[in-house]
Design an enzyme around this catalytic site. Structure first.
Site, PDB file in Angstrom:
ATOM      1  CB  SER A 141      14.695 -27.321   9.587  1.00 41.59           C
ATOM      2  OG  SER A 141      13.896 -27.106   8.446  1.00 41.59           O
ATOM      3  CE1 TYR A 154      12.165 -23.003  11.929  1.00 42.09           C
ATOM      4  CE2 TYR A 154      12.851 -23.977   9.845  1.00 42.09           C
ATOM      5  CZ  TYR A 154      12.251 -24.100  11.089  1.00 42.09           C
ATOM      6  OH  TYR A 154      11.751 -25.317  11.488  1.00 42.09           O
ATOM      7  CE  LYS A 158      14.598 -25.131  13.464  1.00 41.94           C
ATOM      8  NZ  LYS A 158      14.383 -25.790  14.760  1.00 41.94           N
ATOM      9  CB  ILE A 187       6.280 -31.957  10.329  1.00 41.52           C
ATOM     10  CG1 ILE A 187       7.722 -32.416  10.007  1.00 41.52           C
ATOM     11  CG2 ILE A 187       5.560 -32.972  11.210  1.00 41.52           C
ATOM     12  CD1 ILE A 187       7.868 -33.667   9.193  1.00 41.52           C
TER      13      ILE A 187
HETATM   14  N1  NAD Z   1       6.537 -28.409  11.302  1.00 44.40           N
HETATM   15  C1  NAD Z   1       7.528 -28.469  10.421  1.00 44.40           C
HETATM   16  O1  NAD Z   1       7.303 -28.533   9.202  1.00 44.40           O
HETATM   17  C2  NAD Z   1       8.964 -28.495  10.888  1.00 44.40           C
HETATM   18  C3  NAD Z   1       9.972 -28.754   9.947  1.00 44.40           C
HETATM   19  C4  NAD Z   1      11.300 -28.783  10.349  1.00 44.40           C
HETATM   20  C5  NAD Z   1      11.623 -28.548  11.665  1.00 44.40           C
HETATM   21  N2  NAD Z   1      10.634 -28.289  12.560  1.00 44.40           N
HETATM   22  C6  NAD Z   1      11.048 -28.000  13.940  1.00 44.40           C
HETATM   23  O2  NAD Z   1      10.386 -28.897  14.812  1.00 44.40           O
HETATM   24  C7  NAD Z   1      10.255 -28.280  16.090  1.00 44.40           C
HETATM   25  C8  NAD Z   1       8.821 -28.409  16.558  1.00 44.40           C
HETATM   26  O3  NAD Z   1       7.993 -27.675  15.671  1.00 44.40           O
HETATM   27  P1  NAD Z   1       6.423 -27.909  15.486  1.00 44.40           P
HETATM   28  O4  NAD Z   1       6.177 -28.041  14.044  1.00 44.40           O
HETATM   29  O5  NAD Z   1       5.939 -28.944  16.412  1.00 44.40           O
HETATM   30  O6  NAD Z   1       5.906 -26.458  15.909  1.00 44.40           O
HETATM   31  P2  NAD Z   1       4.747 -26.004  16.915  1.00 44.40           P
HETATM   32  O7  NAD Z   1       4.612 -24.538  16.674  1.00 44.40           O
HETATM   33  O8  NAD Z   1       3.550 -26.879  16.774  1.00 44.40           O
HETATM   34  O9  NAD Z   1       5.394 -26.268  18.346  1.00 44.40           O
HETATM   35  C9  NAD Z   1       6.487 -25.515  18.815  1.00 44.40           C
HETATM   36  C10 NAD Z   1       6.412 -25.442  20.320  1.00 44.40           C
HETATM   37  O10 NAD Z   1       7.537 -24.668  20.780  1.00 44.40           O
HETATM   38  C11 NAD Z   1       7.063 -23.814  21.815  1.00 44.40           C
HETATM   39  N3  NAD Z   1       7.926 -22.640  21.947  1.00 44.40           N
HETATM   40  C12 NAD Z   1       8.058 -21.627  21.059  1.00 44.40           C
HETATM   41  N4  NAD Z   1       8.883 -20.706  21.549  1.00 44.40           N
HETATM   42  C13 NAD Z   1       9.308 -21.141  22.760  1.00 44.40           C
HETATM   43  C14 NAD Z   1      10.170 -20.623  23.741  1.00 44.40           C
HETATM   44  N5  NAD Z   1      10.781 -19.440  23.589  1.00 44.40           N
HETATM   45  N6  NAD Z   1      10.369 -21.345  24.868  1.00 44.40           N
HETATM   46  C15 NAD Z   1       9.755 -22.535  25.046  1.00 44.40           C
HETATM   47  N7  NAD Z   1       8.903 -23.074  24.146  1.00 44.40           N
HETATM   48  C16 NAD Z   1       8.693 -22.383  23.013  1.00 44.40           C
HETATM   49  C17 NAD Z   1       5.664 -23.426  21.382  1.00 44.40           C
HETATM   50  O11 NAD Z   1       4.881 -22.927  22.470  1.00 44.40           O
HETATM   51  C18 NAD Z   1       5.149 -24.736  20.831  1.00 44.40           C
HETATM   52  O12 NAD Z   1       4.540 -25.510  21.841  1.00 44.40           O
HETATM   53  C19 NAD Z   1      10.723 -26.828  15.903  1.00 44.40           C
HETATM   54  O13 NAD Z   1      12.061 -26.709  16.329  1.00 44.40           O
HETATM   55  C20 NAD Z   1      10.646 -26.632  14.425  1.00 44.40           C
HETATM   56  O14 NAD Z   1      11.516 -25.612  13.970  1.00 44.40           O
HETATM   57  C21 NAD Z   1       9.317 -28.254  12.208  1.00 44.40           C
END
Ligand code: NAD
Length: 246
Positions: A141, A154, A158, A187
């Protein structure tokens, strides 16, 4: 098709960025294991993927639980006959300012976002070696690169992922596996739903493209790193953030 006959595990594939990646990888010919904690609503979602029914399966897993991960990985290999691509995408947030962050919330984020990636990767590596062209993609991230207010846990997880990415690139390159990370900016998924509107408006202002990212922006970068075109890219972190000017 860029992933024809490749077997991909996408952790956290039931929602947000992961779900977008599941759909994209299927369109590109991959066999896809959706590995997620959340089984709720999955039946309906899988019904929507009926065209791909022979190439997609849901595996319920808690990435923070080693036994659960081992079962999931063995199950995927058994179902699809091997594993070529691991997308470590599952993640959670438990935000609070340092003075208010509960130790259990610090630990929960480390357990899922950092230790979970360790568990999944360690379990998948023997299969990725067998593949001969294994790919590991970690989801870091912008917060892992720059820190972020309210995200001690976080940002630590990360940033740790970047260290693991570079270490594994060094250890596993000779075994034909590439290991890279993405550093997404903000995102539009449920993960940022709790971020106040006013803060998101400020974020849009510091993004040079003046908008938040969409799940497809990250899924496309996953696809690139998983594809043959990226075969000489190893140990790197690709920032997919529209140009955040910190
Ligand atoms: N959305 C953002 O702004 C953003 C920014 C930087 C990084 N990210 C990273 O991108 C990745 C996806 O995030 P997203 O925005 O799609 O989030 P989201 O919350 O929409 O999806 C995350 C998914 O991970 C699953 N999950 C959570 N804990 C779990 C576990 N212990 N075992 C298995 N599955 C598990 C959840 O059920 C969910 O389906 C994450 O690693 C997040 O940290 C997101």
């Amino acid at each position: 098709m860029r992933l024809e006959n490749k077997v991909a595990i996408i952790t956290g594939g039931a929602n947000g960025i992961g779900w977008e990646a599941v759909n994209l990888f299927l369109r590109e010919g991959a066999k896809v294991a959706i590995a997620d904690f959340k089984a709720e609503g999955m039946e309906a979602r899988l019904a929507g993927l009926d065209t791909y029914r022979d190439r997609v399966a849901f595996f319920q897993v808690d990435v923070a639980n080693r036994e659960s991960v081992n079962q999931m990985v063995a199950g995927v290999a058994d179902r699809f006959g091997g594993i070529d691509i691991l997308v470590n995408n599952a993640g959670i947030t438990r935000d609070a300012m340092l003075s208010k962050m509960k130790p259990e919330d610090f630990q929960a984020v480390i357990d899922v976002n950092l230790t979970g990636v360790f568990h999944c990767t360690q379990a998948a590596v023997p299969y990725l070696i067998e593949s001969g062209q294994g790919r590991i993609i970690n989801t870091s991230s912008a917060a892992g690169l720059n820190g972020n207010i309210g995200q001690t846990n976080y940002s630590a997880a990360k940033a740790g992922l970047i260290g693991m990415t570079k270490t594994w690139a060094k250890e596993l390159g000779r075994k034909g596996i590439t290991v890279n990370a993405l550093a997404p900016g903000f995102i539009e998924t449920s993960m940022i739903e709790s971020v106040p509107e006013q803060l998101l408006a400020q974020v849009k202002n510091i993004v040079s493209l003046q908008r938040l990212g969409k799940p497809e922006d990250i899924a496309n970068a996953y696809l690139f790193l998983a594809s043959n075109e990226a075969k000489y890219i190893n140990g790197t972190v690709i920032e997919v953030d529209g140009g955040i000017m910190m």
